[in-house]
Design a protein around this motif. Structure first.
Motif, short mmCIF file in Angstrom:
data_model
loop_
_atom_site.label_atom_id
_atom_site.label_comp_id
_atom_site.label_asym_id
_atom_site.label_seq_id
_atom_site.Cartn_x
_atom_site.Cartn_y
_atom_site.Cartn_z
N CYS A 114 56.17 48.26 -17.97
CA CYS A 114 57.21 47.23 -18.09
C CYS A 114 56.79 45.97 -17.35
O CYS A 114 56.98 44.85 -17.85
CB CYS A 114 58.53 47.75 -17.54
SG CYS A 114 59.32 49.06 -18.53
N ILE A 115 56.24 46.14 -16.15
CA ILE A 115 55.78 44.98 -15.38
C ILE A 115 54.65 44.27 -16.12
O ILE A 115 54.59 43.04 -16.17
CB ILE A 115 55.32 45.41 -13.98
CG1 ILE A 115 56.48 46.05 -13.21
CG2 ILE A 115 54.76 44.21 -13.21
CD1 ILE A 115 57.67 45.15 -13.00
N LEU A 116 53.74 45.05 -16.71
CA LEU A 116 52.65 44.46 -17.48
C LEU A 116 53.21 43.59 -18.61
O LEU A 116 52.74 42.47 -18.84
CB LEU A 116 51.77 45.57 -18.03
CG LEU A 116 50.49 45.21 -18.81
CD1 LEU A 116 49.53 46.40 -18.80
CD2 LEU A 116 50.78 44.82 -20.25
N ILE A 117 54.20 44.10 -19.30
CA ILE A 117 54.79 43.38 -20.43
C ILE A 117 55.50 42.12 -19.94
O ILE A 117 55.34 41.03 -20.50
CB ILE A 117 55.77 44.29 -21.19
CG1 ILE A 117 54.99 45.44 -21.85
CG2 ILE A 117 56.56 43.51 -22.22
CD1 ILE A 117 55.87 46.56 -22.38
N ILE A 118 56.28 42.26 -18.87
CA ILE A 118 57.00 41.11 -18.31
C ILE A 118 56.01 40.05 -17.83
O ILE A 118 56.18 38.85 -18.07
CB ILE A 118 57.92 41.56 -17.17
CG1 ILE A 118 59.06 42.43 -17.72
CG2 ILE A 118 58.49 40.35 -16.42
CD1 ILE A 118 59.91 43.09 -16.65
N ASP A 119 54.96 40.49 -17.15
CA ASP A 119 53.95 39.59 -16.60
C ASP A 119 53.32 38.75 -17.72
O ASP A 119 53.04 37.56 -17.54
CB ASP A 119 52.88 40.40 -15.87
CG ASP A 119 52.03 39.56 -14.95
OD1 ASP A 119 52.50 38.48 -14.52
OD2 ASP A 119 50.90 39.97 -14.64
N ASN A 120 53.11 39.36 -18.86
CA ASN A 120 52.54 38.64 -20.01
C ASN A 120 53.54 37.65 -20.60
O ASN A 120 53.14 36.60 -21.11
CB ASN A 120 52.11 39.63 -21.10
CG ASN A 120 50.68 40.09 -20.93
OD1 ASN A 120 49.75 39.40 -21.30
ND2 ASN A 120 50.51 41.26 -20.34
#
Length: 432
Positions: free
Chosen positions: A380-386
């Motif tokens: 989820c953090i990876l997706i948000i970060d992108n």
């Protein structure tokens, strides 16, 4: 005798006249435009212990500051002055006058006040023979001049607090992974000889964190946990190889019943909380609502219809690294160290490192971990970060998005797969 007394009085008046004359031509430092006296008081409460102020001395300083006129802190032609006598400050603080006197001396040594009183300790404000105002008391101009250093100290303390918090989160995540690996090894018919030693090291770890835990102590603990986890993973991998060739298939995100061995040729998706990981994500507006990320794509890279069922078999560590931002890739490399390829733990640690830069509150991260597990929360953090730099609908509230994703997961409506596929397409990667 009377003549001598008049001479002393004349000298005193002359000294005050000179002082008043100099001060009338002086411009004094003032607080920054965005600060008031109350802001300085809050700052002192925050950094007081670090600059040598005990609770008693801090109480005296704040009491004297409270006796100043607030407008004098922001006027260039004035100095903030406390005229209250020591006995009055002592009554306010419930201390002796001797303690207050010692505190004043200590504050002067620290460079926070300037003490200008008469020979009998009098603090007052009066008019000179020239009609100018003369003042004696505790001056706080030195404190105003010391503000840049105190503000820098507050930022340093905040950074250390964030670092301690991140280390505790990393330790908790790593310990959960150790626990699962340990349970896996214990369930195997053939247990490695080193298992008992590893169990002893695990038993030696503290069960809870002290409030005063030091950064270095936490860092040492994390390194020990990671070392034990690596050894457990290696033993599991070796036993898996001995039992036969590894399964060519890759387990989906929600599979927690089988061995979780993840090496360079394996996927990184798995649920760490033992809960269903049906993960869906819809488009979200920039304010970080529930509809927050990529456009749904009902087909995974392999061409399979997901239909509310995760399919993360295409996510190898290399692929997942390619989906990360440059900042997160750097954190993964640092967590990976000298190992040939990243492990799931490295993605989790990297995600924790991105919380503060993204402005995500630790409670939002913990809620996500509790609901969907460490690695799914990291995705989820990876997706948000992108998507904070999404070309069309950038996320403006990463913390709100993470909470929305957690709520959707709890409702069985969150899809990570579609968002990861969309990110890969946006990055121009060829989808196999």
């Amino acid at each position: 005798m009377r003549l001598a007394q008049h001479r002393v009085e004349d000298e005193t008046v002359h000294a005050y006249q000179q002082g008043v004359s100099r001060r009338s031509e002086t411009t004094y430092p003032t607080l920054p435009v965005d600060m008031q006296r109350g802001d300085v008081e809050r700052l002192i409460r925050r950094v007081g212990p670090q600059i040598g102020l005990s609770p008693g001395r801090l109480a005296v300083l704040l009491a004297m500051m409270d006796e100043t006129r607030p407008s004098d802190w922001i006027r260039p032609d004035r100095e903030p002055v406390c005229f209250a006598m020591q006995i009055n400050i002592a009554r306010i603080c419930g201390q002796s006058t001797r303690s207050v006197r010692r505190t004043e001396d200590h504050l002067e040594q620290l460079g926070l006040i300037r003490k200008e009183v008469t020979s009998n300790g009098q603090r007052s404000r009066f008019r000179s023979v020239l009609g100018e105002e003369a003042r004696t008391g505790i001056f706080f101009t030195p404190l105003i001049e010391a503000l840049p250093g105190l503000l820098g100290l507050r930022e340093q303390l905040a950074q250390e607090r964030f670092e301690v918090q991140a280390l505790k989160q990393k330790i908790s995540a790593a310990r959960r992974m150790v626990k699962r690996n340990l349970e896996t090894l214990r369930s195997r018919p053939h247990k490695p000889l080193a298992l008992q030693e590893l169990e002893s090291r695990i038993a030696s770890w503290p069960t809870r964190f002290e409030a005063s835990a030091e950064i270095q102590g936490l860092q040492d603990l994390l390194e020990d946990i990671i070392d034990v986890d690596d050894q457990l993973e290696q033993h599991i991998h070796e036993q898996t190889l001995e039992s036969g060739p590894p399964d060519s298939g890759v387990r989906p995100l929600q599979d927690t019943t089988q061995d979780r061995t993840v090496f360079c040729n394996a996927h990184v998706g798995e649920s760490t909380a033992g809960k269903p990981a049906d993960t869906n994500i819809d488009d979200a507006p920039p304010d970080g609502g529930a509809d927050c990320l990529e456009k749904q794509d009902e087909t995974d890279p392999a061409g399979h219809k997901t239909q509310n069922q995760e399919n993360l078999k295409w996510l190898t560590p290399d692929v997942l690294c390619d989906l990360c931002t440059d900042e997160m890739q750097l954190r993964i490399l640092l967590a990976q160290g000298k190992r040939p390829c990243p492990a799931p733990r490295d993605f989790v640690i990297a995600a924790i490192d991105r919380l503060v830069p993204l402005g995500i509150h630790p409670s939002a991260w913990q809620e996500a971990v509790d609901q969907m597990g460490d690695l799914a929360a990291a995705l989820c953090i990876l997706i948000i970060d992108n998507n904070v730099a999404h070309p069309e609908t950038p996320i403006q509230s990463p913390g709100g998005v993470l909470r929305a994703m957690t709520a959707r997961h709890q409702a069985g409506q969150l899809r990570l797969n579609q968002s990861l596929v969309a990110i890969r397409k946006r990055k121009g990667k060829q989808v196999e």
